[in-house]
Design a protein around this motif. Structure first.
Motif, PDB file in Angstrom:
ATOM      1  N   THR A  51       0.840  -1.204   0.000  1.00  0.00           N
ATOM      2  CA  THR A  51       0.000   0.000   0.000  1.00  0.00           C
ATOM      3  C   THR A  51       0.870   1.248   0.000  1.00  0.00           C
ATOM      4  O   THR A  51       0.581   2.234  -0.700  1.00  0.00           O
ATOM      5  CB  THR A  51      -0.944   0.001   1.218  1.00  0.00           C
ATOM      6  N   ARG A  52       1.950   1.202   0.755  1.00  0.00           N
ATOM      7  CA  ARG A  52       2.897   2.318   0.758  1.00  0.00           C
ATOM      8  C   ARG A  52       3.498   2.512  -0.635  1.00  0.00           C
ATOM      9  O   ARG A  52       3.695   3.643  -1.081  1.00  0.00           O
ATOM     10  CB  ARG A  52       3.995   2.037   1.781  1.00  0.00           C
ATOM     11  N   ALA A  69       2.074   1.920  -3.464  1.00  0.00           N
ATOM     12  CA  ALA A  69       1.051   2.566  -4.293  1.00  0.00           C
ATOM     13  C   ALA A  69       1.033   4.067  -4.049  1.00  0.00           C
ATOM     14  O   ALA A  69       0.891   4.867  -4.981  1.00  0.00           O
ATOM     15  CB  ALA A  69      -0.320   1.958  -4.005  1.00  0.00           C
ATOM     16  N   VAL A  70       1.200   4.462  -2.794  1.00  0.00           N
ATOM     17  CA  VAL A  70       1.165   5.881  -2.450  1.00  0.00           C
ATOM     18  C   VAL A  70       2.430   6.591  -2.915  1.00  0.00           C
ATOM     19  O   VAL A  70       2.367   7.692  -3.478  1.00  0.00           O
ATOM     20  CB  VAL A  70       0.982   6.046  -0.924  1.00  0.00           C
ATOM     21  N   GLN A  90      -4.015   2.454  -5.152  1.00  0.00           N
ATOM     22  CA  GLN A  90      -4.151   2.402  -3.698  1.00  0.00           C
ATOM     23  C   GLN A  90      -5.398   1.614  -3.293  1.00  0.00           C
ATOM     24  O   GLN A  90      -5.356   0.816  -2.348  1.00  0.00           O
ATOM     25  CB  GLN A  90      -4.217   3.821  -3.138  1.00  0.00           C
ATOM     26  N   CYS A 117      -4.779  -2.078  -3.507  1.00  0.00           N
ATOM     27  CA  CYS A 117      -4.016  -2.574  -2.360  1.00  0.00           C
ATOM     28  C   CYS A 117      -4.888  -2.710  -1.112  1.00  0.00           C
ATOM     29  O   CYS A 117      -4.801  -3.703  -0.382  1.00  0.00           O
ATOM     30  CB  CYS A 117      -2.840  -1.649  -2.077  1.00  0.00           C
TER      31      CYS A 117
END
Length: 439
Positions: free
Chosen positions: A292-293, A295-296, A307, A310
């Motif tokens: 997820t990180r 994606a950001v 995001q 994820c």
């Protein structure tokens, strides 16, 4: 526990003729017999150069298990005629260290130096590590420490400044094959394995020479007809557990490899490192947070859906658990690897934070401040504010930065993915703002 030894036969007869493990029988008697570390032991390597100049300094040997750390230390003592003293940081306390130090001082007064080998040296605390410094400085001991953890994280700066850090390599398949051939020579018979099974056995050792010798000893003890194939070998042997510490170097190295593979748009490599971490026992929830990180940080607004993919995969894992939930995370990894990449929003956020720190407590311009009281209205709060919905194109073009502050430009969208459209919008509003403010 002793480290990797090359396959040099021991003398016949005497105590050495008693049954011993194959790995113990194969300890090398010369440094040039150690496999896989020529970059250190060759004439141009740091250890080779020290021996040729007869000036051995303190060393930290950093490398994975089973690659020769203990063996090299023992042979260095032999080559330099130093007394070899071995301790383990796991089992040695303060009183034990004092006895070792006192014995080294006595030995020095008698005209002989000491090579003190400390296995797992990173497990000593700061005070214990500092205890070695006076003896290293006055020449009472030559310290050779062995560690599987990154010395720059685990050892004191003072200790590192007095020792040279040398990195030992994981053994390659070619190194392991060489060990296997020498073992067969020592055993006086070939291993009962087909070619593919032999390769599978080497891979099972996972770069660990000691583990390989133990596997060879097991295979050599079997009574079989003909040669075993890969399936038969797998049924009799179990793969060595991966060298993966969820709180150590392996953890950080593999998550770095996963993150950079995603950033590099390589779904196959990303899946491989993702799988390696799962096989090593990593918590899938940690992986869910990290992807997820990714994606950001690395995809951002180039694909705003990344995001959400994820988060959905994370929620799927929480609902399904293993192994189906891990498949959802794997799908998210593939999606991220193939998504358009942009760190424009991430860079804009950092630049804005830096500007906020630099400009301190500058107030917003008066025209965008609310005026809930008569006094505030009389003082000009909110005066001149233009309601954007009433303006042409729903855009007034007013200034929103503090008065006297140079207008900042933080978000610079890339020409990839959805940010292509955002770039057009940024350019449109920038041009429109210029015209409105000019007018």
């Amino acid at each position: 526990m002793s480290d990797l030894f090359d396959l040099a036969p021991q003398e016949e007869g005497g105590p050495s003729a008693a049954p011993r493990p194959l790995a113990d029988r194969m300890r090398p008697r010369r440094l040039e017999d150690v496999v896989g570390q020529d970059h250190l032991l060759g004439t141009e390597g740091p250890i080779g150069a020290m021996l040729s100049s007869r000036s051995l300094s303190s060393l930290i040997l950093w490398g994975p298990p089973g690659v020769g750390k203990t063996t090299i230390a023992r042979l260095l003592a032999k080559e330099t005629d130093l007394h070899f003293e071995q301790i383990s940081a796991i089992f040695t306390g303060v009183q034990d260290l004092r006895k070792v130090f006192d014995a080294a001082r006595l030995r020095r007064r008698q005209g002989r130096g000491t090579l003190l080998f400390v296995d797992e040296i990173h497990r000593f605390n700061r005070a214990q590590q500092d205890g070695f410094l006076p003896l290293m400085e006055d020449g009472t001991i030559v310290l050779v420490g062995a560690t599987t953890e990154n010395p720059s994280f685990e050892l004191n700066a003072a200790l590192l400044s007095r020792a040279q850090v040398l990195t030992l390599h994981r053994l390659t398949l070619a190194d392991l094959e060489r060990l296997t051939q020498q073992a067969e020579k020592e055993l006086a018979r070939p291993l009962p394995l087909q070619v593919a099974a032999r390769e599978a056995m080497l891979e099972m050792a996972d770069g660990d020479g000691r583990a390989l010798l133990n596997l060879i000893e097991q295979v050599a003890s079997w009574r079989v007809q003909g040669s075993l194939d890969t399936a038969a070998l797998a049924g009799r042997l179990r793969r060595r557990a991966s060298n993966y510490d969820k709180s150590g170097d392996g953890h950080y190295n593999l998550i770095s490899a996963l993150h950079k593979s995603v950033r590099g748009s390589d779904p196959d490599a990303a899946l491989y490192w993702f799988a390696r971490m799962l096989e090593g026992g990593e918590d899938p929830r940690f992986l869910a947070r990290r992807i997820t990180r990714m994606a950001v940080e690395d995809i951002g607004l180039a694909d705003p859906q990344a995001q959400a993919v994820c988060i959905d995969a994370w929620n799927t894992y929480e609902r399904l658990g293993s192994p189906e939930g891990e498949l959802a995370l794997a799908q998210a990894v593939i999606y991220l690897a193939l998504a358009p990449k942009s760190n424009a929003a991430y860079s804009a956020y950092k630049a804005a934070r830096e500007a906020a720190r630099r400009t301190g407590s500058l107030a917003p311009p008066m025209h965008i401040l609310n005026a809930p009281t008569r006094m505030m209205k009389e003082q000009g709060f909110g005066s001149g504010y233009q309601y954007d919905h009433d303006a042409e194109d729903a855009f007034s073009g007013q200034e929103y930065f503090p008065e006297g502050m140079k207008r900042g430009v933080y978000y610079v969208p890339v020409d990839r993915g959805f940010e292509r459209d955002l770039r057009k919008r940024v350019d449109f509003f920038a041009g429109l703002r210029g015209r409105r403010q000019k007018g």
